[in-house]
Motif scaffolding. Structure first.
Motif, PDB file in Angstrom:
ATOM      1  N   SER A   1      76.452  12.474 -34.626  1.00 31.99           N
ATOM      2  CA  SER A   1      76.978  13.793 -34.981  1.00 31.99           C
ATOM      3  C   SER A   1      75.888  14.612 -35.680  1.00 31.99           C
ATOM      4  O   SER A   1      75.103  14.068 -36.451  1.00 31.99           O
TER       5      SER A   1
ATOM      6  N   TYR B   1      76.866  16.917 -37.629  1.00 31.43           N
ATOM      7  CA  TYR B   1      77.563  17.374 -38.835  1.00 31.43           C
ATOM      8  C   TYR B   1      77.658  16.180 -39.785  1.00 31.43           C
ATOM      9  O   TYR B   1      78.633  15.418 -39.777  1.00 31.43           O
TER      10      TYR B   1
ATOM     11  N   ILE C   1      81.842  17.675 -32.702  1.00 33.70           N
ATOM     12  CA  ILE C   1      82.848  17.079 -33.594  1.00 33.70           C
ATOM     13  C   ILE C   1      84.244  17.616 -33.291  1.00 33.70           C
ATOM     14  O   ILE C   1      84.406  18.666 -32.664  1.00 33.70           O
TER      15      ILE C   1
ATOM     16  N   PRO D   1      87.352  19.601 -34.424  1.00 29.99           N
ATOM     17  CA  PRO D   1      87.380  20.733 -35.362  1.00 29.99           C
ATOM     18  C   PRO D   1      88.222  20.469 -36.608  1.00 29.99           C
ATOM     19  O   PRO D   1      88.083  21.155 -37.616  1.00 29.99           O
TER      20      PRO D   1
ATOM     21  N   TYR E   1      86.267  16.793 -38.380  1.00 27.55           N
ATOM     22  CA  TYR E   1      84.803  16.943 -38.470  1.00 27.55           C
ATOM     23  C   TYR E   1      84.067  15.643 -38.129  1.00 27.55           C
ATOM     24  O   TYR E   1      82.915  15.443 -38.514  1.00 27.55           O
TER      25      TYR E   1
ATOM     26  N   SER F   1      88.678  24.450 -45.149  1.00 26.83           N
ATOM     27  CA  SER F   1      88.130  25.392 -44.166  1.00 26.83           C
ATOM     28  C   SER F   1      88.492  26.820 -44.542  1.00 26.83           C
ATOM     29  O   SER F   1      89.662  27.116 -44.832  1.00 26.83           O
TER      30      SER F   1
ATOM     31  N   THR G   1      80.518  22.159 -34.126  1.00 22.23           N
ATOM     32  CA  THR G   1      79.684  21.863 -35.305  1.00 22.23           C
ATOM     33  C   THR G   1      79.116  23.166 -35.873  1.00 22.23           C
ATOM     34  O   THR G   1      79.142  23.397 -37.091  1.00 22.23           O
TER      35      THR G   1
ATOM     36  N   ARG H   1      81.763  25.330 -37.515  1.00 29.71           N
ATOM     37  CA  ARG H   1      82.139  24.741 -38.814  1.00 29.71           C
ATOM     38  C   ARG H   1      81.120  25.165 -39.891  1.00 29.71           C
ATOM     39  O   ARG H   1      81.489  25.587 -40.971  1.00 29.71           O
ATOM     40  N   CYS H   2      79.843  25.022 -39.565  1.00 35.88           N
ATOM     41  CA  CYS H   2      78.803  25.355 -40.548  1.00 35.88           C
ATOM     42  C   CYS H   2      78.730  26.864 -40.808  1.00 35.88           C
ATOM     43  O   CYS H   2      78.648  27.294 -41.953  1.00 35.88           O
TER      44      CYS H   2
ATOM     45  N   GLU I   1      83.034  26.207 -43.103  1.00 40.79           N
ATOM     46  CA  GLU I   1      82.820  25.131 -44.073  1.00 40.79           C
ATOM     47  C   GLU I   1      82.929  25.628 -45.518  1.00 40.79           C
ATOM     48  O   GLU I   1      82.310  26.625 -45.894  1.00 40.79           O
TER      49      GLU I   1
END
Ligand SMILES: Cc1ncc(COP(=O)(O)O)c(C=O)c1O
Length: 440
Positions: A100, A102, A123, A125, A128, A315, A387, A390-391, A395
């Motif tokens: 991964s 992440y 990943i 969602p 993660y 999140s 990923t 998310r970042c 995140e």
């Protein structure tokens, strides 16, 4: 006076309650270390584990029994456990290992240290952790292993991952550095894959100060890991296979644990379940409270899993926050006294300079080039969209983890008040930048 602390109001988190510091050592650990030091006067194995000895071996036995495997090697870190795991799995220069992006960098470092090539799968969602469907897409004839990380303490989807691995005869290494004690369908992580690697470093569920453990049920993997990670004096005691005998003394990293770390961690191990239960109870309370707060989703916990909350990573929901920037949202909560930041991973591992510039070994583009490499693997934005989203967008990371011991509900009530205050003022926050807030 304005309601929001960021705009001159009173803080929701007023300092009455505080999270305990972590790690903590108490009287039990102190007296166990003191006993070990006294014993070292007549038995050097309390100061060095080069030949094993009661401190190291009893910790290994207890850890293996707690998690549910046959064999254990205590190491001086989770990273060193991962490195010998990759070597034991037979990963070689030019091999591909699915992982991964992440995660904490050391999930990947072990692959690079072997001059093998990390191949990134996306990943899920919500959890993660590695998405099995994405793993399938990344498998090639060069795939030798999958390193699965149970990030933040939430288990990955192990059944599906093991099924894929079995079909393709790929070794699965679980990076459980953040997940000691977490369970998947009733089994502890680290006992499900071929090898499990744990950390007992400073911020983990139990600590030795520094340290790690490699676990496996597979005798051959165990013996190979001994070859690479242990002193020959200990390998000679542990290795039964005559075909490995000849390699003892050939490639040895000083990855063995300090016996005093083993002594501390063995004491802490007795409290693992009780402490993890407290962490769960506190974090679940916070998550329940956050359910009614627009703008934020609490971490998902799959019904098949027990989370151990190495990290509490909610999140951010841009669709519910009236255009408020994530940085502004975090700044408003920080001003209220909530320990929160925009992220833990922040940048997917494959978009960091080492990968982008192919500079892991600062020359020759290793491990991505050379005679063992048969395809040109490069990394770019868009490789793992979940990923990256998310970042980039979702995140959040709170300063809650192994320290969530005891009853933190009064403190978490104050955090929840802060989240609700911010949610009630989203329209106003939407017009502000972080700099403007800092000047308020
Ligand atoms: C996911 C993950 N893997 C590996 C490691 C490495 O563990 P250690 O610091 O004990 O070497 C860490 C440490 O935090 C981690 O979080």
């Amino acid at each position: 006076m304005h309601d929001l602390a960021a705009l001159g109001g009173e803080k929701a988190v007023d300092g009455t309650f505080e999270l305990p510091t972590w790690p903590q050592v108490g009287e039990q650990e102190i007296s166990a270390v003191s006993d070990a030091l006294e014993a070292s006067e007549s038995d050097i194995s309390y100061l060095t584990s080069y030949a094993g000895g009661p401190a190291t071996e009893s910790f290994e036995e207890a850890f293996a029994e707690t998690i549910g495997t046959e064999h254990a090697i205590a190491t001086n870190g989770g990273g060193s456990a991962l490195h010998i795991a990759i070597m034991a799995a037979g990963v070689k220069a030019g091999d591909e290992v699915i992982v991964s992006g992440y995660t904490w960098g050391q999930t990947v470092s072990c692959i690079l240290q072997q001059n093998a090539i990390p191949v990134y799968a996306d990943i899920d969602p919500e959890t993660y952790t590695l998405d099995p469907e994405s793993i399938k897409e990344e498998i090639t004839s060069r795939t030798e292993a999958i390193v699965v990380v149970h990030l933040y303490g939430h288990p990955a989807e192990m059944d599906e991952i093991m099924q894929i691995a079995e079909e393709h005869e790929i070794t699965v290494i679980e990076d459980c550095a953040q997940a000691t004690g977490a369970t998947y369908k009733g089994e502890r992580v680290g006992s499900i894959g071929d090898i499990g690697c744990f950390s007992i470093g400073d911020g983990k569920q139990i600590i030795g100060g520094e340290g790690g453990v490699l676990l496996t049920d597979d005798r051959e993997l165990f013996e190979r890991a001994c070859l690479y990670g242990l002193h020959p004096a200990r390998s000679k005691q542990l290795i039964e296979s005559s075909s490995f005998d000849q390699y003892i003394d050939s490639l040895i990293y000083t990855y063995r644990i300090h016996p005093l770390a083993a002594v501390i961690a063995k004491v802490q191990l007795q409290h693992l379940d009780e402490w993890n239960q407290q962490r769960r109870s506190n974090c679940e309370y916070l998550s329940e409270g956050l359910q009614t707060v627009p703008g934020v989703d609490s971490p998902t916990v799959r019904s098949s899993c027990e989370h151990v909350y190495h990290g509490y990573s909610p999140s951010f929901r841009p669709d519910e926050t009236s255009g408020v920037d994530r940085e502004v949202y975090v700044e408003a909560l920080s001003a209220e006294g909530v320990p929160i930041s925009t992220g833990y991973v922040k940048t997917p591992i494959y978009l960091r300079p080492v990968h982008r510039d192919r500079k892991y070994f600062f020359g020759r583009e290793l491990p991505w080039s050379g005679r063992f490499v048969d395809r040109d693997i490069r990394y770019q934005r868009g490789d793992c969209p979940v990923t990256e989203r998310r970042c980039d967008e979702h995140e959040l990371n709170m300063g809650i983890g192994p320290n969530a011991l005891g009853d933190q509900k009064p403190l978490f009530d104050q955090y929840l008040t802060a989240f609700r205050k911010v949610a009630a003022n989203l329209d106003e926050l939407a017009s502000l930048s972080v700099d403007e807030m800092k000047n308020c």
